[in-house]
Design a protein around this motif. Structure first.
Motif, PDB file in Angstrom:
ATOM      1  N   PRO A  24      17.622 -35.824  -5.894  1.00  0.00           N
ATOM      2  CA  PRO A  24      16.491 -34.900  -5.995  1.00  0.00           C
ATOM      3  C   PRO A  24      15.708 -34.861  -4.686  1.00  0.00           C
ATOM      4  O   PRO A  24      15.545 -35.889  -4.022  1.00  0.00           O
ATOM      5  N   TYR A  31      10.167 -37.600  -7.784  1.00  0.00           N
ATOM      6  CA  TYR A  31      10.854 -37.067  -8.969  1.00  0.00           C
ATOM      7  C   TYR A  31      10.288 -37.675 -10.249  1.00  0.00           C
ATOM      8  O   TYR A  31       9.967 -36.976 -11.198  1.00  0.00           O
ATOM      9  N   TYR A  32      10.162 -39.000 -10.285  1.00  0.00           N
ATOM     10  CA  TYR A  32       9.674 -39.645 -11.504  1.00  0.00           C
ATOM     11  C   TYR A  32       8.195 -39.380 -11.754  1.00  0.00           C
ATOM     12  O   TYR A  32       7.767 -39.277 -12.900  1.00  0.00           O
ATOM     13  N   THR A  34       6.540 -36.667 -11.027  1.00  0.00           N
ATOM     14  CA  THR A  34       6.318 -35.298 -11.491  1.00  0.00           C
ATOM     15  C   THR A  34       7.066 -34.949 -12.767  1.00  0.00           C
ATOM     16  O   THR A  34       6.664 -34.043 -13.488  1.00  0.00           O
ATOM     17  N   ARG A  35       8.145 -35.666 -13.100  1.00  0.00           N
ATOM     18  CA  ARG A  35       8.971 -35.267 -14.244  1.00  0.00           C
ATOM     19  C   ARG A  35       9.277 -36.402 -15.225  1.00  0.00           C
ATOM     20  O   ARG A  35      10.286 -36.377 -15.895  1.00  0.00           O
ATOM     21  N   TRP A  36       8.451 -37.396 -15.329  1.00  0.00           N
ATOM     22  CA  TRP A  36       8.787 -38.533 -16.176  1.00  0.00           C
ATOM     23  C   TRP A  36       8.791 -38.182 -17.657  1.00  0.00           C
ATOM     24  O   TRP A  36       9.427 -38.857 -18.449  1.00  0.00           O
ATOM     25  N   GLU A  37       8.120 -37.113 -18.062  1.00  0.00           N
ATOM     26  CA  GLU A  37       8.128 -36.720 -19.477  1.00  0.00           C
ATOM     27  C   GLU A  37       9.491 -36.195 -19.918  1.00  0.00           C
ATOM     28  O   GLU A  37       9.818 -36.236 -21.098  1.00  0.00           O
ATOM     29  N   GLU A  38      10.300 -35.689 -18.988  1.00  0.00           N
ATOM     30  CA  GLU A  38      11.613 -35.127 -19.324  1.00  0.00           C
ATOM     31  C   GLU A  38      12.565 -36.170 -19.882  1.00  0.00           C
ATOM     32  O   GLU A  38      13.485 -35.841 -20.618  1.00  0.00           O
TER      33      GLU A  38
END
Length: 80
Positions: A24, A31-32, A34-38
């Motif tokens: 990424p 990456y984590y 901004t997108r840890w909920e995914e």
């Protein structure tokens, strides 16, 4: 026994080659954050552990499996 070992090895190789290894942009920290909920884990620390430790554990298990099968084949398998 060799046919089973070869089949399992090919199945593991197919699984590992089918994984998504893209990098990424911005690095793993960005990456984590901004997108840890995914990932579906309730907090950031667990998301990082779930993401990285899964690959690490899979690598360790495949290494151990390969070593055991290699020794078994090297020693001639089951004696008749």
């Amino acid at each position: 026994m060799r046919a089973i070992a070869i089949t399992l090895t090919l199945a593991l190789a197919t699984l590992l080659l089918s994984l998504d290894y893209h990098f990424p942009s911005g690095g793993s920290f960005a990456y984590y954050v901004t997108r840890w909920e995914e990932i579906g884990v309730p907090n950031l620390v667990s998301a990082i552990l779930a993401g990285w430790r899964a690959y690490d554990s899979l690598g360790e298990a495949s290494l151990l499996f390969t070593a055991v099968v290699g020794f078994y084949v090297l020693l001639g398998g089951k004696k008749k």
